[in-house]
Write an enzyme that holds these catalytic residues in place. Structure first.
Site, PDB file in Angstrom:
ATOM      1  N   ASP A  18       5.668   8.510  -2.786  1.00 20.12           N
ATOM      2  CA  ASP A  18       4.553   9.076  -3.538  1.00 20.12           C
ATOM      3  C   ASP A  18       3.427   9.577  -2.631  1.00 20.12           C
ATOM      4  O   ASP A  18       3.368   9.247  -1.446  1.00 20.12           O
ATOM      5  CB  ASP A  18       3.950   8.001  -4.462  1.00 20.12           C
ATOM      6  CG  ASP A  18       4.898   7.606  -5.588  1.00 20.12           C
ATOM      7  OD1 ASP A  18       6.063   8.030  -5.571  1.00 20.12           O
ATOM      8  OD2 ASP A  18       4.450   6.855  -6.474  1.00 20.12           O
TER       9      ASP A  18
ATOM     10  N   HIS B  39       5.382   5.049  -0.198  1.00 18.00           N
ATOM     11  CA  HIS B  39       4.410   6.137  -0.073  1.00 18.00           C
ATOM     12  C   HIS B  39       4.626   6.822   1.259  1.00 18.00           C
ATOM     13  O   HIS B  39       4.693   6.152   2.294  1.00 18.00           O
ATOM     14  CB  HIS B  39       2.992   5.583  -0.206  1.00 18.00           C
ATOM     15  CG  HIS B  39       2.740   4.994  -1.564  1.00 18.00           C
ATOM     16  ND1 HIS B  39       3.227   3.765  -1.931  1.00 18.00           N
ATOM     17  CD2 HIS B  39       2.093   5.499  -2.644  1.00 18.00           C
ATOM     18  CE1 HIS B  39       2.887   3.526  -3.197  1.00 18.00           C
ATOM     19  NE2 HIS B  39       2.189   4.561  -3.652  1.00 18.00           N
TER      20      HIS B  39
END
Ligand SMILES: *[C@@H]1O[C@H](CO)[C@@H](O)[C@H](O)[C@H]1NC(C)=O
Ligand SMILES: *[C@@H]1O[C@H](CO)[C@@H](O)[C@H](O)[C@H]1NC(C)=O
Ligand SMILES: *[C@@H]1O[C@H](CO)[C@@H](O)[C@H](O)[C@H]1NC(C)=O
Ligand SMILES: *[C@@H]1O[C@H](CO)[C@@H](O)[C@H](O)[C@H]1NC(C)=O
Ligand SMILES: [Zn+2]
Length: 250
Positions: A46, A198
């Protein structure tokens, strides 16, 4: 069986699975927290695009796998700013899935209807311009949603994708703790995994990811995209990208 019957049956089968995945009560998006196919692991990244985007793409590609990026338009970097359009085209061309994480990473349960629409649509516009596609998957920032949010996502025929294993990289986990999150995730797995990472943290890219890939593949997991592990299409439309112009700014 006549070809027409075969085609009809295939069409009904496709419709059936589409309805299971998509809206059931009119416009509310389905919420997915895990992969459906045994042996599938969907690694997700992400908050990009950011500096390490190509490294993540290459690392997963080198392992013979595919992954999914949930991108923002304006978060760690502006998606229109060089070299990010090229980075995104790079991972897209490598066969990874590109999906929406909304334009500017607001908690969607804090937004007005107009803001919700804008957060989703600005991001879809960026995907149209840079890749010529419309993504079917959206991850609400922080994994936060309520009924209003799901209806906004559902009106755009998108599926809300959460996760079942969190590497903890965005909430202060050390490298050792993130590695343990994968160990525990594998130990407790029902044979599928949908893991949250992430792409913006160097430790995730250089330390945790190579370890996770090794452990997952040793266990026998196949690294696939979210769309693949759910049996849905990654994009509801696929066309040509646009040429960069004055509208490419954040
Ligand atoms: C990713 O970055 C790390 C650290 O710079 C490097 O060691 C590794 O080789 C890179 N991986 C790929 C696939 O480029
Ligand atoms: C995207 O990448 C592909 C494959 O590397 C390349 O052929 C194509 O020219 C790129 N498109 C853009 C718009 O940069
Ligand atoms: C979702 O959150 C927003 C913002 O707090 C609020 O306006 C809306 O009424 C909530 N929707 C539901 C169904 O609770
Ligand atoms: C959503 O899917 C429905 C049924 O396939 C279609 O009629 C509608 O146009 C789609 N809406 C969007 C925004 O893609
Ligand atoms: Zn995020």
């Amino acid at each position: 069986m006549a070809m027409r019957t075969v085609i009809l049956l295939a069409a009904f089968a496709a419709l059936g699975s589409a309805f299971k995945i998509l809206a059931r009560d009119g416009t509310s998006a389905a919420v997915i927290t895990s992969c459906k196919k045994q042996g599938d692991c969907a690694l997700t990244f992400d908050d990009g695009p950011y500096k390490y985007h190509k490294n993540v793409s290459d690392t997963v590609t080198a392992a013979g796998g595919k992954c999914t990026f949930f991108l923002n338009g304006n978060n760690y970097a502006c998606i229109y700013k060089a070299p990010y359009p090229d980075y995104i085209n790079y991972s897209y061309s490598a066969g990874h899935q590109l999906a929406s994480h909304t334009w500017s990473h607001q908690d969607m349960t804090d937004l007005s209807q107009a803001q919700l629409d804008s957060e989703i649509d600005q991001m879809d516009t960026a995907f149209q311009k840079i890749l010529g596609v419309t993504p079917t998957c959206l991850r609400p920032p922080y994994g936060n949603y309520n009924q209003t949010v799901l209806e906004a996502i559902g009106r755009r025929n998108k599926t809300a994708v959460i996760w079942d294993v969190d590497s903890g990289d965005s909430t202060g986990s050390t490298v050792a703790q993130s590695k343990k999150a994968y160990d525990d995730g594998i130990a407790n797995s029902d044979g599928t995994m949908l893991a949250l990472n992430h792409e913006v943290y160097p430790n995730t890219v250089t330390e945790v990811l190579p370890y996770a890939i090794q452990r997952l593949q040793d266990w026998g997991f196949t690294l696939v995209t979210v769309a693949e592990c759910l049996g849905i299409e990654p994009y509801s439309s696929v066309g040509e990208p646009a040429k960069p112009d004055f509208t490419w700014h954040c």
